[in-house]
Design an enzyme around this catalytic site. Sequence first.
Site, short mmCIF file in Angstrom:
data_model
loop_
_atom_site.label_atom_id
_atom_site.label_comp_id
_atom_site.label_asym_id
_atom_site.label_seq_id
_atom_site.Cartn_x
_atom_site.Cartn_y
_atom_site.Cartn_z
NE ARG A 173 -4.97 1.91 -3.58
CZ ARG A 173 -6.15 1.29 -3.74
NH1 ARG A 173 -6.74 1.27 -4.91
NH2 ARG A 173 -6.73 0.69 -2.72
CG MET A 186 -3.21 -6.43 -7.36
SD MET A 186 -3.49 -7.66 -6.09
CE MET A 186 -3.80 -9.07 -7.14
N PRO A 187 -3.54 -3.24 -10.19
CG PRO A 187 -4.29 -3.03 -12.39
CD PRO A 187 -4.76 -3.28 -10.99
CB ILE A 188 0.88 -0.07 -8.58
CG1 ILE A 188 0.15 -0.70 -7.38
CG2 ILE A 188 1.62 1.20 -8.16
CD1 ILE A 188 1.08 -1.13 -6.24
CG HIS A 223 4.70 -1.63 -11.21
ND1 HIS A 223 5.98 -2.14 -11.29
CD2 HIS A 223 4.84 -0.29 -11.23
CE1 HIS A 223 6.84 -1.15 -11.33
NE2 HIS A 223 6.19 -0.01 -11.29
#
Lengths: 63, 63, 63, 63, 63, 63
Positions: free
Chosen positions: D40, D1-3, F7
């Site tokens: 995302r 779930m990297p942002i 992130h």
Amino acid sequence: MPIAHIHLIEGRSDEQKAAVIAEVTAALAEAAEVSPDAVRVLIHDVPKANWGIAGHSAKSLGR
Amino acid sequence: MPIAHIHLIEGRSDEQKAAVIAEVTAALAEAAEVSPDAVRVLIHDVPKANWGIAGHSAKSLGR
Amino acid sequence: MPIAHIHLIEGRSDEQKAAVIAEVTAALAEAAEVSPDAVRVLIHDVPKANWGIAGHSAKSLGR
Amino acid sequence: MPIAHIHLIEGRSDEQKAAVIAEVTAALAEAAEVSPDAVRVLIHDVPKANWGIAGHSAKSLGR
Amino acid sequence: MPIAHIHLIEGRSDEQKAAVIAEVTAALAEAAEVSPDAVRVLIHDVPKANWGIAGHSAKSLGR
Amino acid sequence: MPIAHIHLIEGRSDEQKAAVIAEVTAALAEAAEVSPDAVRVLIHDVPKANWGIAGHSAKSLGR
């Protein structure tokens, strides 16, 4: 003295932004056990063409 | 190679932004002991309706 | 009420961080014409393996 | 779930932003070994007057 | 699909962080009128020596 | 001169971070049509207790 940066798809009204500020501030004050006076909330409006979900922009996905 | 993100209430002139870039770069170069050439500064203009202080927007507070 | 996020390669002493906070605050107060009391500065220490320059980490570049 | 938050000098077309979203998502999915569905990407357009390089704005440098 | 980055002075327990995540998510879902499933919250723990208030670190101010 | 903040849930090895830096840099250089030399990538490791998905931490969700 929490500082929150909130990223939202653009298009919210000033009234809705005021609600975001008020409710996030109250949530942070309660959960982090600080005074609401110490909370800062910055809302960043992100255009649909700039927001990528699973490799596609929110614009192209029709959101 | 410091990178600074500066969030300001929107409304500054290009001249004032140039002063922010010049002075923050000089401050970082001196305090962090790096060359000014390695410093990057990004200014983020934040609308008054998007900046929350103690649960209220800067717009509603008349700032 | 400027808010600054400063990203630095990790390894600075508390004294050097205090200098970054003091000097960036003074620079912002002067250039943005606000009271130093309204300035917030957050320093983010970034490990050398996490900082990429031209495709290579600062660690691999020996910085 | 990297942002991922990507800061670019403003002026890119929606097509170029779509390419940034698609290619950064693919790169992150492969390198971080996650599903592209979990990635995302938010693009932040930064005006030339707001982007400081070595103490000068990109605007004043003619970039 | 709001994304929130929350900066807090370090030292919160995992239970307090869980409360921050739960309450900020609920606040954002209600105020921005989105599903809680679409909300992401990232907490950034900031050491006292790295948090500057009015030119002084939270550490030096004894907070 | 794109600047990317990535992130990720903490726990990646230096080798995996190097791959993230290399591949995101290449993706940005190609999609944004800039030299890879101008790209900066900063990886932010986020503990599982600090990453909220739909109101729950990644830690509590067992991810």
